[in-house]
Design an enzyme around this catalytic site. Structure first.
Site, PDB file in Angstrom:
ATOM      1  N   VAL A   1      18.287   8.992  -3.194  1.00  0.00           N
ATOM      2  CA  VAL A   1      19.042   9.386  -4.394  1.00  0.00           C
ATOM      3  C   VAL A   1      20.041  10.507  -4.059  1.00  0.00           C
ATOM      4  O   VAL A   1      21.195  10.464  -4.498  1.00  0.00           O
ATOM      5  CB  VAL A   1      18.068   9.801  -5.530  1.00  0.00           C
ATOM      6  CG1 VAL A   1      18.818  10.371  -6.723  1.00  0.00           C
ATOM      7  CG2 VAL A   1      17.226   8.602  -5.949  1.00  0.00           C
TER       8      VAL A   1
ATOM      9  N   ARG B   1      13.647  10.368  -2.856  1.00  0.00           N
ATOM     10  CA  ARG B   1      14.467  11.560  -3.087  1.00  0.00           C
ATOM     11  C   ARG B   1      15.687  11.563  -2.162  1.00  0.00           C
ATOM     12  O   ARG B   1      16.814  11.808  -2.602  1.00  0.00           O
ATOM     13  CB  ARG B   1      13.600  12.810  -2.844  1.00  0.00           C
ATOM     14  CG  ARG B   1      14.349  14.126  -2.858  1.00  0.00           C
ATOM     15  CD  ARG B   1      13.376  15.270  -2.566  1.00  0.00           C
ATOM     16  NE  ARG B   1      14.066  16.548  -2.485  1.00  0.00           N
ATOM     17  CZ  ARG B   1      14.574  17.045  -1.374  1.00  0.00           C
ATOM     18  NH1 ARG B   1      14.486  16.364  -0.236  1.00  0.00           N
ATOM     19  NH2 ARG B   1      15.180  18.213  -1.386  1.00  0.00           N
TER      20      ARG B   1
ATOM     21  N   ARG C   1       1.267  -5.031  -4.845  1.00  0.00           N
ATOM     22  CA  ARG C   1       1.504  -6.217  -4.029  1.00  0.00           C
ATOM     23  C   ARG C   1       1.901  -7.305  -5.025  1.00  0.00           C
ATOM     24  O   ARG C   1       1.453  -7.302  -6.168  1.00  0.00           O
ATOM     25  CB  ARG C   1       0.247  -6.603  -3.259  1.00  0.00           C
ATOM     26  CG  ARG C   1      -0.297  -5.422  -2.421  1.00  0.00           C
ATOM     27  CD  ARG C   1      -1.386  -5.841  -1.469  1.00  0.00           C
ATOM     28  NE  ARG C   1      -2.127  -4.691  -0.969  1.00  0.00           N
ATOM     29  CZ  ARG C   1      -1.710  -3.889   0.013  1.00  0.00           C
ATOM     30  NH1 ARG C   1      -0.554  -4.112   0.598  1.00  0.00           N
ATOM     31  NH2 ARG C   1      -2.457  -2.861   0.401  1.00  0.00           N
TER      32      ARG C   1
ATOM     33  N   GLY D   1     -12.025  14.063  19.122  1.00  0.00           N
ATOM     34  CA  GLY D   1     -12.991  14.122  20.219  1.00  0.00           C
ATOM     35  C   GLY D   1     -14.150  13.178  19.969  1.00  0.00           C
ATOM     36  O   GLY D   1     -15.304  13.472  20.339  1.00  0.00           O
TER      37      GLY D   1
ATOM     38  N   THR E   1       4.256   2.810   5.482  1.00  0.00           N
ATOM     39  CA  THR E   1       2.870   2.304   5.513  1.00  0.00           C
ATOM     40  C   THR E   1       2.053   3.222   6.401  1.00  0.00           C
ATOM     41  O   THR E   1       2.549   3.653   7.452  1.00  0.00           O
ATOM     42  CB  THR E   1       2.769   0.857   6.041  1.00  0.00           C
ATOM     43  OG1 THR E   1       1.397   0.592   6.405  1.00  0.00           O
ATOM     44  CG2 THR E   1       3.625   0.596   7.267  1.00  0.00           C
ATOM     45  N   ILE E   2       0.828   3.496   5.994  1.00  0.00           N
ATOM     46  CA  ILE E   2      -0.006   4.371   6.835  1.00  0.00           C
ATOM     47  C   ILE E   2      -0.395   3.674   8.136  1.00  0.00           C
ATOM     48  O   ILE E   2      -0.806   4.320   9.084  1.00  0.00           O
ATOM     49  CB  ILE E   2      -1.283   4.851   6.097  1.00  0.00           C
ATOM     50  CG1 ILE E   2      -2.202   3.672   5.742  1.00  0.00           C
ATOM     51  CG2 ILE E   2      -0.937   5.689   4.888  1.00  0.00           C
ATOM     52  CD1 ILE E   2      -3.610   4.111   5.332  1.00  0.00           C
ATOM     53  N   ASP E   3      -0.246   2.333   8.196  1.00  0.00           N
ATOM     54  CA  ASP E   3      -0.774   1.580   9.340  1.00  0.00           C
ATOM     55  C   ASP E   3       0.035   1.738  10.624  1.00  0.00           C
ATOM     56  O   ASP E   3      -0.469   1.448  11.713  1.00  0.00           O
ATOM     57  CB  ASP E   3      -0.868   0.085   8.991  1.00  0.00           C
ATOM     58  CG  ASP E   3      -1.747  -0.176   7.778  1.00  0.00           C
ATOM     59  OD1 ASP E   3      -2.601   0.675   7.489  1.00  0.00           O
ATOM     60  OD2 ASP E   3      -1.566  -1.212   7.126  1.00  0.00           O
TER      61      ASP E   3
ATOM     62  N   HIS F   1      -9.655   4.918   0.879  1.00  0.00           N
ATOM     63  CA  HIS F   1      -8.344   5.257   0.317  1.00  0.00           C
ATOM     64  C   HIS F   1      -8.010   6.740   0.331  1.00  0.00           C
ATOM     65  O   HIS F   1      -6.859   7.105   0.043  1.00  0.00           O
ATOM     66  CB  HIS F   1      -8.228   4.699  -1.105  1.00  0.00           C
ATOM     67  CG  HIS F   1      -8.090   3.205  -1.118  1.00  0.00           C
ATOM     68  ND1 HIS F   1      -9.171   2.373  -0.935  1.00  0.00           N
ATOM     69  CD2 HIS F   1      -7.005   2.397  -1.224  1.00  0.00           C
ATOM     70  CE1 HIS F   1      -8.759   1.115  -0.964  1.00  0.00           C
ATOM     71  NE2 HIS F   1      -7.461   1.096  -1.128  1.00  0.00           N
ATOM     72  N   ILE F   2      -8.966   7.581   0.670  1.00  0.00           N
ATOM     73  CA  ILE F   2      -8.638   9.007   0.806  1.00  0.00           C
ATOM     74  C   ILE F   2      -7.474   9.159   1.797  1.00  0.00           C
ATOM     75  O   ILE F   2      -6.638  10.047   1.682  1.00  0.00           O
ATOM     76  CB  ILE F   2      -9.876   9.820   1.256  1.00  0.00           C
ATOM     77  CG1 ILE F   2      -9.569  11.304   1.279  1.00  0.00           C
ATOM     78  CG2 ILE F   2     -10.384   9.395   2.615  1.00  0.00           C
ATOM     79  CD1 ILE F   2     -10.773  12.182   1.635  1.00  0.00           C
TER      80      ILE F   2
ATOM     81  N   ASP G   1       4.925  -4.616   6.340  1.00  0.00           N
ATOM     82  CA  ASP G   1       5.378  -5.953   6.767  1.00  0.00           C
ATOM     83  C   ASP G   1       5.399  -6.980   5.633  1.00  0.00           C
ATOM     84  O   ASP G   1       6.339  -7.778   5.538  1.00  0.00           O
ATOM     85  CB  ASP G   1       4.566  -6.451   7.968  1.00  0.00           C
ATOM     86  CG  ASP G   1       3.077  -6.539   7.681  1.00  0.00           C
ATOM     87  OD1 ASP G   1       2.621  -5.962   6.681  1.00  0.00           O
ATOM     88  OD2 ASP G   1       2.361  -7.182   8.464  1.00  0.00           O
TER      89      ASP G   1
ATOM     90  N   ARG H   1      -5.694  -1.713   8.522  1.00  0.00           N
ATOM     91  CA  ARG H   1      -5.662  -3.165   8.318  1.00  0.00           C
ATOM     92  C   ARG H   1      -6.093  -3.907   9.590  1.00  0.00           C
ATOM     93  O   ARG H   1      -7.273  -3.920   9.882  1.00  0.00           O
ATOM     94  CB  ARG H   1      -4.277  -3.632   7.856  1.00  0.00           C
ATOM     95  CG  ARG H   1      -4.332  -4.989   7.181  1.00  0.00           C
ATOM     96  CD  ARG H   1      -2.990  -5.378   6.620  1.00  0.00           C
ATOM     97  NE  ARG H   1      -2.692  -4.688   5.390  1.00  0.00           N
ATOM     98  CZ  ARG H   1      -3.008  -5.159   4.176  1.00  0.00           C
ATOM     99  NH1 ARG H   1      -3.608  -6.319   4.063  1.00  0.00           N
ATOM    100  NH2 ARG H   1      -2.718  -4.486   3.098  1.00  0.00           N
TER     101      ARG H   1
ATOM    102  N   GLY I   1       0.845  -1.203   0.000  1.00  0.00           N
ATOM    103  CA  GLY I   1       0.000   0.000   0.000  1.00  0.00           C
ATOM    104  C   GLY I   1       0.875   1.246   0.000  1.00  0.00           C
ATOM    105  O   GLY I   1       1.739   1.382   0.851  1.00  0.00           O
TER     106      GLY I   1
ATOM    107  N   ASP J   1       2.246  -0.108  11.909  1.00  0.00           N
ATOM    108  CA  ASP J   1       2.182  -1.350  12.689  1.00  0.00           C
ATOM    109  C   ASP J   1       3.489  -2.136  12.728  1.00  0.00           C
ATOM    110  O   ASP J   1       3.505  -3.290  13.148  1.00  0.00           O
ATOM    111  CB  ASP J   1       1.052  -2.243  12.137  1.00  0.00           C
ATOM    112  CG  ASP J   1       1.210  -2.532  10.650  1.00  0.00           C
ATOM    113  OD1 ASP J   1       2.091  -1.925  10.005  1.00  0.00           O
ATOM    114  OD2 ASP J   1       0.456  -3.367  10.126  1.00  0.00           O
TER     115      ASP J   1
HETATM  116  O1  F6P Z   1      -1.535  -1.285   4.440  1.00  0.00           O
HETATM  117  C1  F6P Z   1      -2.070  -0.086   3.990  1.00  0.00           C
HETATM  118  C2  F6P Z   1      -3.533  -0.221   3.726  1.00  0.00           C
HETATM  119  O2  F6P Z   1      -4.038   1.012   3.259  1.00  0.00           O
HETATM  120  C3  F6P Z   1      -4.367  -0.736   4.892  1.00  0.00           C
HETATM  121  O3  F6P Z   1      -4.675   0.270   5.827  1.00  0.00           O
HETATM  122  C4  F6P Z   1      -5.578  -1.293   4.195  1.00  0.00           C
HETATM  123  O4  F6P Z   1      -6.182  -2.315   4.948  1.00  0.00           O
HETATM  124  C5  F6P Z   1      -4.987  -1.855   2.922  1.00  0.00           C
HETATM  125  O5  F6P Z   1      -3.755  -1.182   2.697  1.00  0.00           O
HETATM  126  C6  F6P Z   1      -5.853  -1.682   1.722  1.00  0.00           C
HETATM  127  O6  F6P Z   1      -5.230  -2.317   0.654  1.00  0.00           O
HETATM  128  P1  F6P Z   1      -5.702  -2.180  -0.855  1.00  0.00           P
HETATM  129  O7  F6P Z   1      -5.406  -0.786  -1.287  1.00  0.00           O
HETATM  130  O8  F6P Z   1      -4.896  -3.174  -1.594  1.00  0.00           O
HETATM  131  O9  F6P Z   1      -7.166  -2.438  -0.848  1.00  0.00           O
END
Ligand code: F6P
Length: 344
Positions: A29, A26, A81, A195, A135-137, A267-268, A112, A181, A16, A139
């Protein structure tokens, strides 16, 4: 010190995408340029290594390519992926490409799944393997922050602040689903910063106990609405409830006659210009990755702990999912208790 000088290294972005991946490329490089090292960028994640016979899959990244990208979301190397990295044929092909192109080290910016790909590759290719957590997660174990997390949290907060305005106007209940995720890092940070009246995540809600938990939730919502006559926002982690926020709104209606509106941010949260924190993190990590290669490091993830850049073994980074800070979970629980008592 390794004899990397005058050799070539490679970089790819995988899994992702996360805001700040461009800033990391950047930095790699620029740092490599300092050491007179060429950087080959592979496109479309690990697919670029596996399908390298196609001319479009790999490119020497010039300084001109990284002009004006620090502020751009997504990744100019594209991401994907790649199921083939879980097969022997795929791993052999990736290793062959790296050998054929005379690559001394491979940097992968990802999460991961991408780092498991790096660990698998280690059995087929003996160059240096370095991970940058993107990764935005948030984790990955061993690093306080991953590139993209701060921006994703910010984006979700901006969206929920807007939802709050309309929710207030109608005294409405909203269930807002955020990404992450299987981790609640985004959920708790966003919930507290907005809040939110409630946060539902893996760390404080088990679907197995749904009957009792939902009853309590329904009572809390009804009490809050009766006493305060205002909006009620629940931030919920994706993948927590079967069918997500949309199905949970139906369940609350069926169980307790509660009308609520579901909003899936989706996905925003992955897009947009990286916030300063992610640009800085990506820049520090990109430079550190090249320095690690020059120093002869191998099989490591670049990490940040207590504001300092450090290295963590790749195995450790993927062994356990990083848990959400307990103080954050407690803070939300305490806020909830105060809200229920109507003390603010
Ligand atoms: O791992 C990043 C992530 O955006 C998760 O938060 C989410 O569960 C997953 O990827 C969504 O994956 P895809 O864009 O393949 O649906």
């Amino acid at each position: 010190m390794s004899n990397i000088k005058s050799k070539r290294i490679a970089i790819l972005t995988s899994g992702g995408d996360a805001p700040g991946m461009n800033a990391a490329i950047r930095a790699v490089v620029l740092a490599a340029h300092h050491y007179h090292i060429d950087v080959i960028g592979f496109y479309h994640g690990y697919n670029g290594l596996i399908c390298a016979e196609s001319i479009d899959q790999a490119k020497l990244i010039e300084l001109s390519d990284i002009n004006s990208i620090i502020h751009r979301g997504g990744t100019f190397l594209k991401s994907a992926r790649c199921a083939q990295m879980q097969t022997e044929d795929g791993l052999k092909q990736a290793a062959k490409t790296l050998k054929d192109k005379n690559i001394a080290a491979l940097i992968v910016v990802g999460g991961d799944g991408s780092f498991n790909g790096l660990l698998a590759l280690k059995n087929y290719w003996h160059g240096q393997l370095i991970g940058i957590p993107g990764t935005i997660d948030n984790d990955l174990d061993g690093t306080d922050f991953t590139i993209g997390f701060a921006t994703a949290v910010n984006t979700a907060i901006e969206a929920i602040d807007k939802i709050r305005d309309t929710a207030d106007a109608f005294e409405r209940i909203f269930l807002v689903e955020v990404m992450g995720r299987h981790s609640g890092h985004i959920t708790f940070n966003v919930g507290i910063a907005c809040g939110a009246e409630h946060v539902l995540s893996f760390e404080n809600f088990s679907v197995a106990e749904q009957a009792s938990k939902l009853k309590i939730l329904a009572t809390e919502i009804k009490d809050a609405q009766q006493n305060r006559h205002s909006s009620y926002i629940i931030v919920i982690a994706e993948n927590l409830w079967p069918g997500g926020a949309i199905e949970l709104t139906k369940k609350l209606k069926q169980l307790a006659g509660i009308d609520c509106t579901a909003c899936v941010l989706g996905h925003i949260q992955r897009g947009g210009s990286p916030v300063p924190k992610d640009r800085l993190l990506a820049t520090k990590m990109g430079v550190a990755a090249v320095q690690a290669i020059v120093a002869g490091e191998n099989h490591i993830m670049i990490a940040e702990q207590n504001s300092a850049t450090c290295y963590v073994q790749l195995e450790q980074a993927v062994k356990h999912r990083k848990v959400v800070n307990q103080q954050l979970i407690d803070a939300q629980t305490n806020i909830l208790a105060l809200t229920a008592q109507n003390q603010y």
